[in-house]
Design an enzyme around this catalytic site. Structure first.
Site, PDB file in Angstrom:
ATOM      1  N   ASP A  59     -30.240 -28.048 -24.777  1.00 55.82           N
ATOM      2  CA  ASP A  59     -29.535 -29.077 -24.515  1.00 55.82           C
ATOM      3  C   ASP A  59     -28.872 -29.865 -25.815  1.00 55.82           C
ATOM      4  OD1 ASP A  59     -28.423 -31.549 -23.963  1.00 55.82           O
ATOM      5  OD2 ASP A  59     -30.035 -32.217 -22.512  1.00 55.82           O
ATOM      6  N   ASN A  86     -19.448 -24.452 -29.603  1.00 61.17           N
ATOM      7  CA  ASN A  86     -18.585 -24.481 -28.536  1.00 61.17           C
ATOM      8  C   ASN A  86     -18.799 -25.419 -27.499  1.00 61.17           C
ATOM      9  OD1 ASN A  86     -16.415 -23.423 -26.533  1.00 61.17           O
ATOM     10  ND2 ASN A  86     -18.558 -22.734 -25.522  1.00 61.17           N
ATOM     11  N   ALA A  87     -20.083 -25.843 -27.213  1.00 62.05           N
ATOM     12  CA  ALA A  87     -20.456 -26.755 -26.250  1.00 62.05           C
ATOM     13  C   ALA A  87     -19.881 -27.995 -26.336  1.00 62.05           C
ATOM     14  CB  ALA A  87     -22.123 -26.717 -26.453  1.00 62.05           C
ATOM     15  N   GLY A  88     -19.624 -28.489 -25.264  1.00 60.75           N
ATOM     16  CA  GLY A  88     -18.804 -29.430 -24.884  1.00 60.75           C
ATOM     17  C   GLY A  88     -18.718 -30.029 -23.490  1.00 60.75           C
ATOM     18  N   TYR A 151     -13.126 -38.925 -24.706  1.00 62.34           N
ATOM     19  CA  TYR A 151     -13.165 -37.708 -24.988  1.00 62.34           C
ATOM     20  C   TYR A 151     -12.287 -37.518 -26.241  1.00 62.34           C
ATOM     21  CZ  TYR A 151     -12.137 -32.415 -24.675  1.00 62.34           C
ATOM     22  OH  TYR A 151     -12.236 -31.306 -24.691  1.00 62.34           O
ATOM     23  N   SER A 154     -14.429 -38.462 -29.493  1.00 68.78           N
ATOM     24  CA  SER A 154     -15.216 -37.337 -29.578  1.00 68.78           C
ATOM     25  C   SER A 154     -14.805 -36.311 -30.451  1.00 68.78           C
ATOM     26  CB  SER A 154     -16.234 -37.100 -28.426  1.00 68.78           C
ATOM     27  OG  SER A 154     -15.594 -35.974 -27.627  1.00 68.78           O
ATOM     28  N   LYS A 155     -13.770 -35.683 -29.937  1.00 73.42           N
ATOM     29  CA  LYS A 155     -12.875 -34.780 -30.500  1.00 73.42           C
ATOM     30  C   LYS A 155     -12.538 -35.063 -31.835  1.00 73.42           C
ATOM     31  CE  LYS A 155     -14.240 -31.381 -27.572  1.00 73.42           C
ATOM     32  NZ  LYS A 155     -15.068 -30.156 -28.019  1.00 73.42           N
TER      33      LYS A 155
END
Length: 267
Positions: A59, A86-88, A151, A154-155
């Site tokens: 996690d 890559n997790a998102g 979103y 965060s990016k």
């Protein structure tokens, strides 16, 4: 010579497809995700292609899990040559409709801090191998998208972090590639947060012409192999990032046009 590749968010979508494509090239894979059952299925598919692969339930919103992932990779294969963050998790909510901000913090822990923690843990090994780091951001990390305030935040943060890190690591021979997918045919938007912090179940974006996960994965990995700084995958994305400097109002209209009619901001 085969490389040791650590890949987060590998149980489905773009991550699972990158794993399968890397497996065909003979890399040693350390695959991470929360869903161990789905992750194990991806490992089996990679092994069927002749690759060595290890599943590590992770996690990325938990710092200890991120550090344990790198420890597991080094214990199994002796080092790290490539780290693909890559997790998102996605989100679609007009900010005025958000009553509880805690889920926005949770989103930031996955999309930004998960990548930061994994990178920090892997950095000594990546410097030793003069390896590669990949950060999978989003076009929403280049152009703010209405209805995706959390979103996009965060990016954008992810984009800025890895842009600065790229300059820091350049003297050490470590390459940092940031990828900016647009709308890709995966379940990420359906599984993301809505205004109440619950699973959205629907996408707020128009999905027509969405890129396939196979194509997106191939473009990311090609950019990584070429040690590209950035991979912007669509013509609209490439135009939009420059157009916002010249005609920001037009870019805002283009961003609004990407939303479904039923999720447009109310006048």
């Amino acid at each position: 010579m085969s490389r040791v590749v650590v890949l987060t968010g590998a149980s489905e979508g773009i991550g699972a497809e990158m794993a399968r494509q890397l497996a065909a090239g003979g890399d040693k894979l350390v695959l991470a995700a929360r869903n161990l059952e789905a992750l194990t299925a991806v490992v089996r598919a990679c092994e069927a292609k002749g690759a060595e692969a290890l599943a590590v339930r992770t996690d990325v919103s938990v710092e200890a899990d991120c550090r344990a992932l790198i420890v597991a990779a080094v214990a199994r294969f002796g080092g790290v040559d490539v780290l693909i963050n890559n997790a998102g998790v996605s989100a679609h909510a007009l900010f005025e409709e958000v009553s509880e901000l805690r889920w926005c913090e949770d989103l930031m822990r996955v999309n930004l801090w998960g990548a930061v923690w994994c990178t920090h843990a892997a950095l000594p090994y990546l410097r030793a191998s003069q390896g590669r780091i990949v950060a999978v951001s989003s076009l929403a990390g280049l152009v703010g998208v209405p209805g995706r305030t959390a979103y996009s935040a965060s990016k954008f943060a992810m984009t800025g972090f890895f842009e600065a890190l790229r300059a820091e690591l350049r003297p050490h021979g470590v390459c940092v590639t940031t990828a900016f997918p647009g709308v890709v045919a995966t379940q990420i938007r359906y599984n993301g947060f809505n205004a109440r912090g619950e699973r959205a179940g629907v996408s707020g974006l128009k999905e027509e012409g969405a890129m396939t996960a196979e194509t997106c994965a191939r473009l990311i990995l090609t950019g990584m192999e070429r040690r590209q700084r950035e991979v912007v995958m669509t013509a609209k994305g490439r135009i939009g990032r420059y157009l916002k400097l010249l005609a920001p109002g037009l870019v805002e209209k283009m961003a609004l046009a990407a939303l479904k009619d039923d999720v447009q901001p109310r006048s």
